[in-house]
Design an enzyme around this catalytic site. Structure first.
Site, PDB file in Angstrom:
ATOM      1  N   GLU A 362       0.849  -1.195   0.000  1.00 44.42           N
ATOM      2  CA  GLU A 362       0.000   0.000   0.000  1.00 44.42           C
ATOM      3  C   GLU A 362       0.890   1.253   0.000  1.00 44.42           C
ATOM      4  O   GLU A 362       0.512   2.298  -0.526  1.00 44.42           O
ATOM      5  CB  GLU A 362      -0.955   0.010   1.204  1.00 44.42           C
ATOM      6  CG  GLU A 362      -2.139   0.945   1.005  1.00 44.42           C
ATOM      7  CD  GLU A 362      -3.186   0.878   2.108  1.00 44.42           C
ATOM      8  OE1 GLU A 362      -2.926   1.387   3.204  1.00 44.42           O
ATOM      9  OE2 GLU A 362      -4.280   0.320   1.863  1.00 44.42           O
ATOM     10  N   HIS A 393       6.008 -27.191   2.001  1.00 49.86           N
ATOM     11  CA  HIS A 393       5.207 -28.302   1.482  1.00 49.86           C
ATOM     12  C   HIS A 393       4.058 -27.810   0.616  1.00 49.86           C
ATOM     13  O   HIS A 393       3.123 -28.553   0.332  1.00 49.86           O
ATOM     14  CB  HIS A 393       4.703 -29.152   2.647  1.00 49.86           C
ATOM     15  CG  HIS A 393       5.840 -29.722   3.436  1.00 49.86           C
ATOM     16  ND1 HIS A 393       6.455 -30.902   3.096  1.00 49.86           N
ATOM     17  CD2 HIS A 393       6.522 -29.222   4.500  1.00 49.86           C
ATOM     18  CE1 HIS A 393       7.463 -31.127   3.943  1.00 49.86           C
ATOM     19  NE2 HIS A 393       7.516 -30.117   4.795  1.00 49.86           N
ATOM     20  N   LYS A 521     -13.839   1.615  -4.130  1.00 47.41           N
ATOM     21  CA  LYS A 521     -14.782   2.036  -3.084  1.00 47.41           C
ATOM     22  C   LYS A 521     -15.915   2.844  -3.715  1.00 47.41           C
ATOM     23  O   LYS A 521     -17.090   2.660  -3.407  1.00 47.41           O
ATOM     24  CB  LYS A 521     -14.088   2.940  -2.055  1.00 47.41           C
ATOM     25  CG  LYS A 521     -13.154   2.251  -1.088  1.00 47.41           C
ATOM     26  CD  LYS A 521     -12.719   3.282  -0.032  1.00 47.41           C
ATOM     27  CE  LYS A 521     -11.510   2.817   0.757  1.00 47.41           C
ATOM     28  NZ  LYS A 521     -10.983   3.840   1.656  1.00 47.41           N
TER      29      LYS A 521
HETATM   30  O1  F6P Z   1      -8.696   1.483   2.176  1.00 45.25           O
HETATM   31  C1  F6P Z   1      -7.399   1.548   2.636  1.00 45.25           C
HETATM   32  C2  F6P Z   1      -7.326   2.107   4.019  1.00 45.25           C
HETATM   33  O2  F6P Z   1      -7.539   3.473   3.979  1.00 45.25           O
HETATM   34  C3  F6P Z   1      -5.998   1.797   4.698  1.00 45.25           C
HETATM   35  O3  F6P Z   1      -4.998   2.655   4.347  1.00 45.25           O
HETATM   36  C4  F6P Z   1      -6.380   1.842   6.138  1.00 45.25           C
HETATM   37  O4  F6P Z   1      -5.437   1.223   6.957  1.00 45.25           O
HETATM   38  C5  F6P Z   1      -7.700   1.122   6.102  1.00 45.25           C
HETATM   39  O5  F6P Z   1      -8.291   1.527   4.871  1.00 45.25           O
HETATM   40  C6  F6P Z   1      -8.624   1.424   7.242  1.00 45.25           C
HETATM   41  O6  F6P Z   1      -8.887   2.790   7.367  1.00 45.25           O
HETATM   42  P1  F6P Z   1      -9.546   3.387   8.663  1.00 45.25           P
HETATM   43  O7  F6P Z   1      -8.640   3.100   9.806  1.00 45.25           O
HETATM   44  O8  F6P Z   1      -9.703   4.840   8.397  1.00 45.25           O
HETATM   45  O9  F6P Z   1     -10.871   2.703   8.848  1.00 45.25           O
END
Ligand code: F6P
Length: 561
Positions: A362, A393, A521
């Site tokens: 990421e 394995h 998203k």
């Molecule tokens: O979608 C990725 C992300 O933004 C990550 O970088 C982050 O760790 C995760 O989602 C959770 O985000 P949050 O802690 O704001 O719920």
């Protein structure tokens, strides 16, 4: 300390040090690790080092002293040390989000100044640590009671990504240090099967829910949190005053926590200068503090801090995170290896690869440089992994004889916490044997001699010989620690954090944003509305339309075939 932005650099591939490495690589590509070891009897001594309780052997990489020297020149040319110092000095090195990157401040001792925008943030950090201490002690001692007077027996962390992977990984890694009577659960997936299965295991009267989300807007976490809240209220006669004893929240978004209905006293804050995947040291580590106790949690922070000090002070040539980063770059950008396998030879570290996947991929899974230009070189390798000996394995066949060369990071612990010495010698033997096998391989002559000794005929030997050859020359690092403790785990995670940061600097990308997760998203929101609507609309390509239509037919008729 750097108060002005560092001058921008030419593209990585046009820099003098990069070109020198490219030149050097035409020669290095012909080396075999066997020969490198044969020609330098002290290779192990000169290519291994210790820092913050970790020992690193990097001698089984396809490089020599000249390679290391050229790689260090590259680090100098890319201003790695200046950019490291800028990070610690609170400069806004997360350029796209205009944020500082100060997770290192979370593990600094009390009263060690960390300045952000002219303010010392050490006091705020330690105020939250004090809150974590007080709260975790109440839960651990049984003083914190549920609404019916029962002590807490189960803790459920609801979060995803950086708000889940760190606590979940530490939960198995530090199992030996866990409170004997508390059970921990982790709900992350938006898939209702996750929360459903967890709620089926716990008693609402004795369960504490930790809603962990930096933004407090992440759909997965908020859906899980709301479903859990509804489930809880169904058991608590709909009495919202009972939520206070059972729901706490960790976030940098105080307004949203309040909207969810969590008592402000039960809020644990952190700040926008802590990236999600770097947040295990913040209040996101609350479940870890409850599990192992605040003293051990402080040791976890101290282990990471020891690695921070090493990273800040050791010269480039003997700086563990910088060396790991440079070796990774050599493998990726010069030798052309597209993935990295992480092999912890400790069952309790089995979740480490998933944690490192988010950390590295990421952070550095990007192909646009800080100046907005598309990069013309590969960046982050695909990181994957599995604990040894299970890995051997399953897919080590491909690592030994497959067409791709996949460098490996072996991680082993010298002292086990069990009393089964034979298991431990067998485990270590397997770990060391794998790195030896990757390095040496087995050539045609060796295969031939071995088969001949077994009495196999020459005719049979010539038939099977090619299948039994191992080319070897496959690189690996081996990290050793004396014991798996909060301190060594802290140092190990900080090592990979800094390696990731340095690689981002070398590749000229921003390791601290994550725009790549946004598009999916965004599209999911529309598709969810379409799935829930009665009418069918066709707004997408034929594949997406077709999949939506099939799902709708099933969802709206409510039949399971
Ligand atoms: O979608 C990725 C992300 O933004 C990550 O970088 C982050 O760790 C995760 O989602 C959770 O985000 P949050 O802690 O704001 O719920």
């Amino acid at each position: 300390m750097h108060s002005s932005p560092l001058p921008s650099l030419p593209s990585l591939t046009t820099s003098a040090a990069f070109l020198a490495l490219q030149d050097h690589c035409t020669e290095a590509k012909n080396w075999h690790l066997r020969d490198l070891f044969a020609s330098a009897p002290t290779r192990f001594e000169t290519m291994s080092m210790q820092a913050a309780g970790l020992f690193l052997d990097y001698s089984k990489n396809r490089l020599n002293q000249k390679t290391l020297q050229l790689l260090c020149n590259l680090a100098r040319e890319r201003q790695v040390e200046a950019k490291r110092d800028a990070m610690f000095a609170g400069e806004k090195i997360n350029l796209t989000e205009h944020r500082a990157v100060l997770h290192t401040a979370l593990r600094a001792p009390r009263n060690q100044a960390f300045v952000l925008d002219g303010q010392d943030i050490n006091h705020d950090v330690h105020a939250v640590l004090d809150q974590i201490k007080a709260f975790s002690e109440k839960v651990r001692s049984g003083a914190w009671r549920g609404y019916s007077g029962k002590a807490i027996t189960d803790i459920v962390n609801i979060g995803i990504g950086g708000s889940d992977l760190g606590p979940k990984m530490a939960h198995s890694a530090l199992r030996e240090f866990a409170h004997p009577n508390l059970n921990f659960h982790f709900v992350s997936n938006i898939d209702g099967h996750d929360v459903d299965a967890t709620l089926a295991k716990v008693d609402p009267e004795s369960t504490l829910f930790i809603i962990a989300s930096k933004t407090f807007t992440t759909q997965d976490t908020m859906l899980n949190a709301h479903s859990t809240r509804n489930w809880f209220l169904r058991h608590a006669d709909g009495d919202t005053s009972k939520l206070a004893q059972h729901f706490v929240a960790i976030s940098s978004n105080q307004a949203e926590i309040q909207r969810f209905g969590i008592d402000p006293k039960n809020m644990f804050v952190f700040w926008d200068w802590v990236g999600g995947r770097y947040s295990v040291w913040s209040a996101i580590g609350l479940s870890i503090a409850i599990m192992i106790g605040f003293e051990a949690f402080s040791a976890f922070l101290a282990g990471a801090h020891a690695m921070d000090v090493h990273f800040q002070t050791a010269p480039l040539e003997s700086n563990m995170p910088i060396l790991l980063a440079l070796i990774g770059l050599w493998n990726r950008n010069f030798l052309g290896y597209a993935s990295l396998f992480v092999a912890p030879y400790h069952q309790d570290l089995r979740r480490l690869p998933a944690y490192l996947q988010q950390l590295e991929m990421e952070s550095n899974g990007k192909s646009v440089a800080n100046d907005g230009r598309q990069v013309n070189y590969p960046t982050c390798p695909i990181l994957w992994g599995e604990a040894g000996s299970n890995n051997q394995h399953a897919y080590f066949q491909l690592l030994h004889q497959g067409g791709d060369i996949i460098p490996v990071d072996f991680i082993a612990v010298l002292k086990p916490s069990h009393h089964l010495p034979q298991h431990h010698t067998a485990l270590l033997a397997n770990c060391f044997a794998q790195s030896e096998a990757f390095m040496r391989g087995k050539n045609a002559q060796e295969v031939h001699d071995e088969l001949q000794q077994q009495g196999v005929s020459e005719q049979e030997i010539s038939k099977f010989l090619p299948h039994k050859i191992f080319a070897g020359n496959r690189p690996s690092n081996t990290l050793l620690m004396d014991a798996l403790t909060p301190i060594t785990l802290g140092a190990l995670l900080a090592l990979y954090e800094h390696k990731t940061m340095v690689q981002g600097v070398l590749w000229g990308i921003n390791s601290f944003d994550q725009y790549g997760v946004e598009l999916g998203k965004q599209l999911a929101k529309n598709i969810q509305m379409e799935l829930e609507a009665q009418a069918h609309t066709e707004r997408h390509d034929s594949s997406t339309n077709g999949l939506i239509a099939r799902a709708k037919a099933s969802l709206h008729t409510n039949t399971i075939k």
